[in-house]
Enzyme design. Structure first.
Site, PDB file in Angstrom:
ATOM      1  N   TYR A 191      -2.795   0.240   9.879  1.00 30.02           N
ATOM      2  CA  TYR A 191      -2.983  -0.442   8.792  1.00 30.02           C
ATOM      3  C   TYR A 191      -1.820  -0.311   7.710  1.00 30.02           C
ATOM      4  O   TYR A 191      -1.040  -1.304   7.333  1.00 30.02           O
ATOM      5  CB  TYR A 191      -3.995   0.342   7.700  1.00 30.02           C
ATOM      6  CG  TYR A 191      -4.012  -0.204   6.300  1.00 30.02           C
ATOM      7  CD1 TYR A 191      -3.961  -1.510   5.851  1.00 30.02           C
ATOM      8  CD2 TYR A 191      -3.855   0.782   5.209  1.00 30.02           C
ATOM      9  CE1 TYR A 191      -3.894  -1.770   4.647  1.00 30.02           C
ATOM     10  CE2 TYR A 191      -3.811   0.559   3.860  1.00 30.02           C
ATOM     11  CZ  TYR A 191      -3.993  -0.984   3.468  1.00 30.02           C
ATOM     12  OH  TYR A 191      -3.898  -1.022   2.085  1.00 30.02           O
ATOM     13  N   TYR A 230      -3.465  11.441   8.068  1.00 29.37           N
ATOM     14  CA  TYR A 230      -3.871  11.772   6.984  1.00 29.37           C
ATOM     15  C   TYR A 230      -2.563  12.187   5.968  1.00 29.37           C
ATOM     16  O   TYR A 230      -1.827  13.101   6.197  1.00 29.37           O
ATOM     17  CB  TYR A 230      -4.748  12.773   7.069  1.00 29.37           C
ATOM     18  CG  TYR A 230      -5.623  12.924   5.875  1.00 29.37           C
ATOM     19  CD1 TYR A 230      -6.816  12.044   5.739  1.00 29.37           C
ATOM     20  CD2 TYR A 230      -5.362  13.834   4.906  1.00 29.37           C
ATOM     21  CE1 TYR A 230      -7.615  12.442   4.546  1.00 29.37           C
ATOM     22  CE2 TYR A 230      -6.181  14.245   3.907  1.00 29.37           C
ATOM     23  CZ  TYR A 230      -7.488  13.227   3.613  1.00 29.37           C
ATOM     24  OH  TYR A 230      -8.034  13.550   2.477  1.00 29.37           O
ATOM     25  N   LYS A 288     -16.980  -2.207   0.926  1.00 29.76           N
ATOM     26  CA  LYS A 288     -16.048  -1.987   1.594  1.00 29.76           C
ATOM     27  C   LYS A 288     -16.263  -0.845   2.915  1.00 29.76           C
ATOM     28  O   LYS A 288     -15.507  -0.399   3.505  1.00 29.76           O
ATOM     29  CB  LYS A 288     -15.240  -1.117   0.569  1.00 29.76           C
ATOM     30  CG  LYS A 288     -14.434  -2.125  -0.105  1.00 29.76           C
ATOM     31  CD  LYS A 288     -13.469  -1.511  -1.219  1.00 29.76           C
ATOM     32  CE  LYS A 288     -12.167  -0.873  -0.538  1.00 29.76           C
ATOM     33  NZ  LYS A 288     -11.274  -0.288  -1.475  1.00 29.76           N
ATOM     34  N   SER A 316       0.818  -1.153  -0.130  1.00 29.27           N
ATOM     35  CA  SER A 316       0.027  -0.036  -0.079  1.00 29.27           C
ATOM     36  C   SER A 316       0.847   1.221  -0.033  1.00 29.27           C
ATOM     37  O   SER A 316       1.967   1.305   0.720  1.00 29.27           O
ATOM     38  CB  SER A 316      -1.108  -0.003   1.200  1.00 29.27           C
ATOM     39  OG  SER A 316      -1.652   1.175   1.482  1.00 29.27           O
TER      40      SER A 316
END
Length: 279
Positions: free
Chosen positions: A94, A237, A135, A65
């Protein structure tokens, strides 16, 4: 297909012969807090698949990712040398779990000579497109903004939490799902595959650009409203991501990516505005 880690060995033993595994499943929620569950799902299961593919000489492609790059302070270069990977600092659980597996896989391949015959970690940037409707909170921004404007409201965007960065000018590398599948098909047949590769368009676009594209694709005037960023996202973020694509291009991947506007229009007109959005 969803397979729990404890059921993996049984499933693999009973499966027909496999030539490749593409492993995309993960807990991808950026505000996830259950570290044990995230580790079992995003790391342990991936390790089991890696080891099985290495043992049985099966090609392995897995989802990493862009969240592994954190705030981008160390850049977005998909160099998978340990010295480069160790500089990255993900901003959330994550991203940390994906980074942990990237580090483990690289050590397996380079230090322990334990790797599938062909393997690739793919650092997906911001993917959007049809068949994502399951999702929940992690559905694409395109779908969320489409629903907002079709309900008669404005497209709501987070205010910037970065000094000097105007609201709506947070930028991401948005990539349409058709371009992603083209890259995965290419990787399935690429020779001498080994390493971690970015997968984005190579161009960062602002959230304001995305909101305008959604309004235009729906035949509506531009209407954008800025709202406070949730507390849970502050400090976690990513205000900018952009995928250098030289490594994947060097393998021979010469696909032309859709622009943000082209991808948004395709998604909305061919799927979201149809009676059957899965068509």
């Amino acid at each position: 297909m969803v397979i729990a880690p404890e059921d993996l060995e049984t499933w693999l033993a009973s499966s027909p012969p496999l030539s490749a595994i593409i492993h995309l499943g993960a807990i991808s929620e950026t505000t996830a807090r259950d570290a044990d569950l995230v580790w079992r799902t995003n790391v342990t299961l991936s390790q089991m698949l890696w080891n099985w593919c290495a043992k049985h000489q099966v090609r392995f492609i897995y989802a990493s990712s862009a969240s592994t790059y954190g705030n981008g302070g160390s850049g977005f270069d998909d160099d998978y040398a340990l010295s480069a990977l160790l500089k990255l600092q993900p901003l959330n659980l994550y991203g940390w779990s994906k980074h942990a597996f990237d580090l483990w896989a690289t050590r397996q391949a380079t230090e322990h000579q334990n790797a599938p015959p062909n393997w690739a970690g793919v650092k997906f940037f911001n993917v959007f497109g049809p068949n994502e409707y399951h999702k929940g909170k992690m559905i694409s921004v395109v779908k969320v903004k489409h629903d907002e404007v079709m309900a008669g409201g404005p497209a709501r965007l987070f205010k910037s939490d970065q000094p000097g960065l105007p609201d709506g000018q947070q930028k991401r590398d948005f990539i349409y799902i058709d371009d992603v599948t083209a890259a995965l098909k290419f990787l399935l047949s690429a020779r001498n595959l080994a390493g971690i590769f970015n997968l984005g368009t190579g161009t960062a676009r602002s959230y304001a650009d995305l909101a305008r594209a959604v309004c235009t694709a729906n035949g509506l005037p531009e209407r954008i409203e800025f709202v406070e960023m949730p507390t849970a996202l502050r400090g976690q973020y990513q205000s900018f991501t952009q995928a250098p694509m030289a490594r994947l291009r060097a393998l021979g991947f010469n696909h032309d990516f859709l622009t943000l506007e082209e991808g948004v229009t395709t998604y909305i007109k061919n799927h979201l505005r149809q009676l059957d959005p899965y068509r």
